[in-house]
Scaffold this active site. Sequence first.
Site, PDB file in Angstrom:
ATOM      1  CE  LYS A 111      -4.445   1.083   0.225  1.00 41.83           C
ATOM      2  NZ  LYS A 111      -5.509   0.352  -0.381  1.00 41.83           N
TER       3      LYS A 111
HETATM    4  P1  NAD Z   1     -13.340   7.875  -2.652  1.00 43.75           P
HETATM    5  O1  NAD Z   1     -12.298   8.844  -2.307  1.00 43.75           O
HETATM    6  O2  NAD Z   1     -13.723   7.520  -3.873  1.00 43.75           O
HETATM    7  O3  NAD Z   1     -14.563   8.150  -1.895  1.00 43.75           O
HETATM    8  C1  NAD Z   1     -14.457   8.366  -0.254  1.00 43.75           C
HETATM    9  C2  NAD Z   1     -15.921   8.786   0.059  1.00 43.75           C
HETATM   10  O4  NAD Z   1     -15.960   8.769   1.455  1.00 43.75           O
HETATM   11  C3  NAD Z   1     -16.568  10.068  -0.467  1.00 43.75           C
HETATM   12  O5  NAD Z   1     -17.728  10.145  -0.867  1.00 43.75           O
HETATM   13  C4  NAD Z   1     -16.199  11.289   0.577  1.00 43.75           C
HETATM   14  O6  NAD Z   1     -17.122  12.185   0.780  1.00 43.75           O
HETATM   15  C5  NAD Z   1     -16.598  10.104   1.752  1.00 43.75           C
HETATM   16  N1  NAD Z   1     -16.339  10.518   3.011  1.00 43.75           N
HETATM   17  C6  NAD Z   1     -14.970  11.244   3.804  1.00 43.75           C
HETATM   18  N2  NAD Z   1     -15.262  11.475   4.877  1.00 43.75           N
HETATM   19  C7  NAD Z   1     -16.695  11.112   5.244  1.00 43.75           C
HETATM   20  C8  NAD Z   1     -17.126  11.205   6.439  1.00 43.75           C
HETATM   21  N3  NAD Z   1     -16.754  11.631   7.532  1.00 43.75           N
HETATM   22  N4  NAD Z   1     -18.658  10.669   6.630  1.00 43.75           N
HETATM   23  C9  NAD Z   1     -19.016  10.041   5.291  1.00 43.75           C
HETATM   24  N5  NAD Z   1     -18.420  10.162   4.142  1.00 43.75           N
HETATM   25  C10 NAD Z   1     -17.239  10.523   4.152  1.00 43.75           C
HETATM   26  O7  NAD Z   1     -12.545   6.626  -1.997  1.00 43.75           O
HETATM   27  P2  NAD Z   1     -12.856   5.090  -2.136  1.00 43.75           P
HETATM   28  O8  NAD Z   1     -12.024   4.547  -3.343  1.00 43.75           O
HETATM   29  O9  NAD Z   1     -14.495   4.852  -2.309  1.00 43.75           O
HETATM   30  O10 NAD Z   1     -12.675   4.439  -1.183  1.00 43.75           O
HETATM   31  C11 NAD Z   1     -13.511   4.209   0.236  1.00 43.75           C
HETATM   32  C12 NAD Z   1     -13.118   2.992   0.943  1.00 43.75           C
HETATM   33  O11 NAD Z   1     -13.068   1.963   0.392  1.00 43.75           O
HETATM   34  C13 NAD Z   1     -11.352   3.296   1.648  1.00 43.75           C
HETATM   35  O12 NAD Z   1     -11.598   2.695   2.838  1.00 43.75           O
HETATM   36  C14 NAD Z   1     -10.861   2.338   0.700  1.00 43.75           C
HETATM   37  O13 NAD Z   1      -9.597   1.854   1.232  1.00 43.75           O
HETATM   38  C15 NAD Z   1     -11.594   1.202   0.182  1.00 43.75           C
HETATM   39  N6  NAD Z   1     -11.418   0.569  -0.886  1.00 43.75           N
HETATM   40  C16 NAD Z   1     -11.418   1.098  -2.081  1.00 43.75           C
HETATM   41  C17 NAD Z   1     -11.292   0.489  -2.943  1.00 43.75           C
HETATM   42  C18 NAD Z   1     -11.353   1.023  -4.508  1.00 43.75           C
HETATM   43  O14 NAD Z   1     -11.016   0.274  -5.535  1.00 43.75           O
HETATM   44  N7  NAD Z   1     -11.277   2.254  -4.736  1.00 43.75           N
HETATM   45  C19 NAD Z   1     -10.888  -1.145  -3.264  1.00 43.75           C
HETATM   46  C20 NAD Z   1     -11.072  -1.634  -1.909  1.00 43.75           C
HETATM   47  C21 NAD Z   1     -11.474  -0.846  -0.774  1.00 43.75           C
END
Ligand code: NAD
Length: 421
Positions: A111
């Site tokens: 990561k």
């Molecule tokens: P992203 O940046 O696209 O979205 C994050 C979202 O969380 C946004 O809508 C943001 O406004 C919201 N957010 C931030 N603070 C917040 C709060 N206090 N309350 C409510 N919502 C809030 O990120 P993502 O890629 O969607 O990742 C989200 C999670 O999923 C992370 O834990 C990431 O590690 C995990 N993840 C992502 C992927 C991927 O393919 N992108 C894969 C596996 C896991």
Amino acid sequence: MNRELQNSETNPLEAMLHRFDIAAKRLDLDPGLYQILERPDREIIVAIPVQMEDRSIKVFTGYRVQHSVARGPGKGGVRFDRNVTLDEVRALAAWMTWKCAVVNVPFGGAKGGVICDPGKMTQVELERLTRRYMASIMDLIGPDRDVPAPDVNTNPQIMAWMMDTYSMHMRQSQPGVVTGKPIELGGSHGRVRATGYGVGLMTRESLYRMGLDPKQCKAAVQGAGNVGGVSAESLHALGIKVCAISDISGALYNDDGLDMSVVSAHLREHRTLEGLTCGDHIDGDAVLTLDVDVLVPAALENVITQKNAHDVKATVIVEGANGPMTPSAEAILDERGIFVCPDILANAGGVTVSYFEWVQNRLGYYWDERDVNERLEKIMVDAFQSVCGLADRESVSARTASYMLAIERVAHVYKLRGLYA
Ligand code: NAD
């Protein structure tokens, strides 16, 4: 294995190690292998000087942690966020090792993260930061060494800059060095939607396991980004009423179900829920304790804690985010009979299609989205059944079973490879 855990409510590394310890104990893991697996193989901290558009120089801190490269090249996203810490990146790297092993794709776990506030940076500054970060960690990176991907606040454009920087140094195009690229640069169909699509598949399987009909269920989703937004669409496609969705700006709620076509179109255009009027605006944290059947935390770590676990009303929780639940919250939810589909299984759709992207880059032959989604469904449903089968045989939670399955697979590879002395 008797680690003192004092901060597992706030520190994701401690939370990960707590789960690792429980599974290692159940497996009676060899103490030598335990020592190998409890810590990262390698970590690098880099200073990233960037000339900002006002001509000033800012030095950012970046990390890349490889937890294990025993089963294949390191694999894991890069996060741009002001709250990034080394312990968080260590936890996320280990989770990638376990995740790749649960779905049995031939990658290790890694990561990356950069402490920055991308919302306050221009595109030019972001491109400079991305390129200098990639150049600084390049010795560890490569299609056969370690393959970054998008995570919080990073996207296909940032992957394109990372791929181009690496390729310029290599003097040839190297699409397989990152995944989550734009399709035109060798990205895979279905990659952008893969994590949320996989969350939908795991929700369907979890509901079946609990004897619930998706068409009779209501859901709440925390997060409206890549994972949360697509998860909400996937739940809606299953016939589940998505009653609430939140993001950093707050939450939108409609007990009759939100009009997902309106929400999705708005998110595609504005990337925020702000400005939507198809529901009531409620406090963001309230989504976690709404009266729904399914809860998908898909934004942040440590949002379900011992403080609110008693108030959660969902019967099924599907972890779209990494580490959204603390160990003490989980104990409360287990006690209450709530089924938790754990992050290392629930959100493994992204890394699975990243694996497909890497395979397609090596083949130079590209699949259509239907092909990608069919292969993804088979891998994830097989993994779900393996995890639940083990959970039933061992009388443990799906979380402990998924860690057991993963640790056993990774430990087996270490035994086969032996130690290079
Ligand atoms: P992203 O940046 O696209 O979205 C994050 C979202 O969380 C946004 O809508 C943001 O406004 C919201 N957010 C931030 N603070 C917040 C709060 N206090 N309350 C409510 N919502 C809030 O990120 P993502 O890629 O969607 O990742 C989200 C999670 O999923 C992370 O834990 C990431 O590690 C995990 N993840 C992502 C992927 C991927 O393919 N992108 C894969 C596996 C896991």
